[in-house]
Design an enzyme around this catalytic site. Sequence first.
Site, short mmCIF file in Angstrom:
data_model
loop_
_atom_site.label_atom_id
_atom_site.label_comp_id
_atom_site.label_asym_id
_atom_site.label_seq_id
_atom_site.Cartn_x
_atom_site.Cartn_y
_atom_site.Cartn_z
CB THR A 268 14.45 -4.38 4.39
OG1 THR A 268 13.69 -4.78 3.60
CG2 THR A 268 14.35 -2.79 4.51
CG PHE A 270 16.06 -1.14 8.64
CD1 PHE A 270 16.20 -2.40 8.18
CD2 PHE A 270 14.62 -0.79 8.94
CE1 PHE A 270 15.27 -3.28 7.97
CE2 PHE A 270 13.75 -1.40 8.74
CZ PHE A 270 13.96 -2.63 8.21
O1 LIG Z 1 5.91 -3.25 8.01
C1 LIG Z 1 6.99 -3.42 8.51
O2 LIG Z 1 7.01 -4.57 9.18
C2 LIG Z 1 8.06 -2.46 8.30
O3 LIG Z 1 9.01 -2.70 9.44
C3 LIG Z 1 8.21 -1.74 7.23
C4 LIG Z 1 9.10 -2.45 6.16
C5 LIG Z 1 9.45 -1.35 5.00
O4 LIG Z 1 9.00 -0.22 5.10
O5 LIG Z 1 10.07 -1.54 3.92
C6 LIG Z 1 10.25 -2.89 6.50
C7 LIG Z 1 10.93 -3.97 5.96
C8 LIG Z 1 10.23 -4.86 4.86
O6 LIG Z 1 10.68 -4.37 3.74
C9 LIG Z 1 8.66 -4.45 4.71
C10 LIG Z 1 8.15 -3.56 5.43
#
Ligand SMILES: O=C(O)C(=O)C[C@]1(C(=O)O)C=C[C@@H](O)C=C1
Length: 381
Positions: A268, A270
């Site tokens: 992911t 950010f």
């Molecule tokens: O729910 C979490 O733990 C988050 O940090 C959110 C979140 C997102 O929005 O994509 C962040 C990383 C992962 O991809 C899954 C969920």
Amino acid sequence: MAMHTVRLSPATQLHGGISSNLSPSNRKPNNSIVRYGCGSSKRFRIVTVLASLRENDANGRDNSVRAMEVKKIFEDSPLLPKPLSSNQLTESVSNGSRVRVAYQGVRGAYSESAAEKAYPNCEAVPCEEFDTAFEAVERWLVDRAVLPIENSLGGSIHRNYDLLLRHNLHIVGEVKLAVRHCLLANHGVNIEDLRRVLSHPQALAQCENTLTKLGLVREAVDDTAGAAKQIAFENLNDAAAVASEKAAKIYGLNIVAKDIQDDCDNVTRFLMLAREPIIPGTNRLFKTSIVFSLEEGPGVLFKALAVFALRQINLTKIESRPLRKHPLRASGGLKYFDYLFYVDFEASMADEVAQNALRHLEEFATFLRVLGSYPVDTTML
Ligand SMILES: O=C(O)C(=O)C[C@]1(C(=O)O)C=C[C@@H](O)C=C1
């Protein structure tokens, strides 16, 4: 009392490094943030009570009574901060010591890990909504926000694309996080007992294959760690959470399965957001994020993208979102959907070539905004 029966140990699980509590009941009258040292006697009281609850469980005590007691203890704990909600935004202030970084979710969320990776030694501040995290920076309650923008399996986080435009923050960096999901359940619950799975919709999408094989009914919640917290608080025995190993430790859950994402390379990205932009440099690899809209007509998008191709500028991301203020536009009696285009390209705004590309784009863009020019996260995951 044998400590091995306690699944929430003091050092790693209850304290976990967050030193501020933003819930109204724990706020000082002068609105400064209340801090708790590592040696808080309340923390040890909580651990002791949890230990005795576990011992009672072993003696076959009613589970619902235990669940209520555990919930109460967590709710009373000053060590697990409640997320900021929009209506609390006016009530707390930044104290100016460590960098305070807003993220969406509760303790143990991947976003918290991303905030800590982006700003080591920061004070990560949980927020209920993405919107709240944006506002917390705008109102000087925190210094930065770190929010997910895209995932290698699940795709874009559209809400944050929309919020980037609605708010006036600048992208000052990016951070990539390897996301390794676990299936978490209460101790004593086996994989065969599971009927439901709770998590953030992105996390559920990233584990589509495993969850389908297990035949679990998906239930979407605000964040992965929030799902883990709910499983623990409500002492559910037919449901699991898709969440991190860190969340398992914080909420005292058992890891039923590890690495359940559809691809081992699950990453992911950010964005790091601030009130002020950073001065773009040329000393390292930079990326620039822009958003624009275009006139309707044949080849207009082609022409817009050509301003980069002509100058050998590499595009790393393109996303389109509905233009909400003018969702439709009429042309020759026909109605077309109207879009905003978000583009990331590999060049710094300090490069003349990037400035020329944007000047060229302005010739036919109906709207153009630079969201930020920032160093590329080149760390190997
Ligand atoms: O729910 C979490 O733990 C988050 O940090 C959110 C979140 C997102 O929005 O994509 C962040 C990383 C992962 O991809 C899954 C969920």
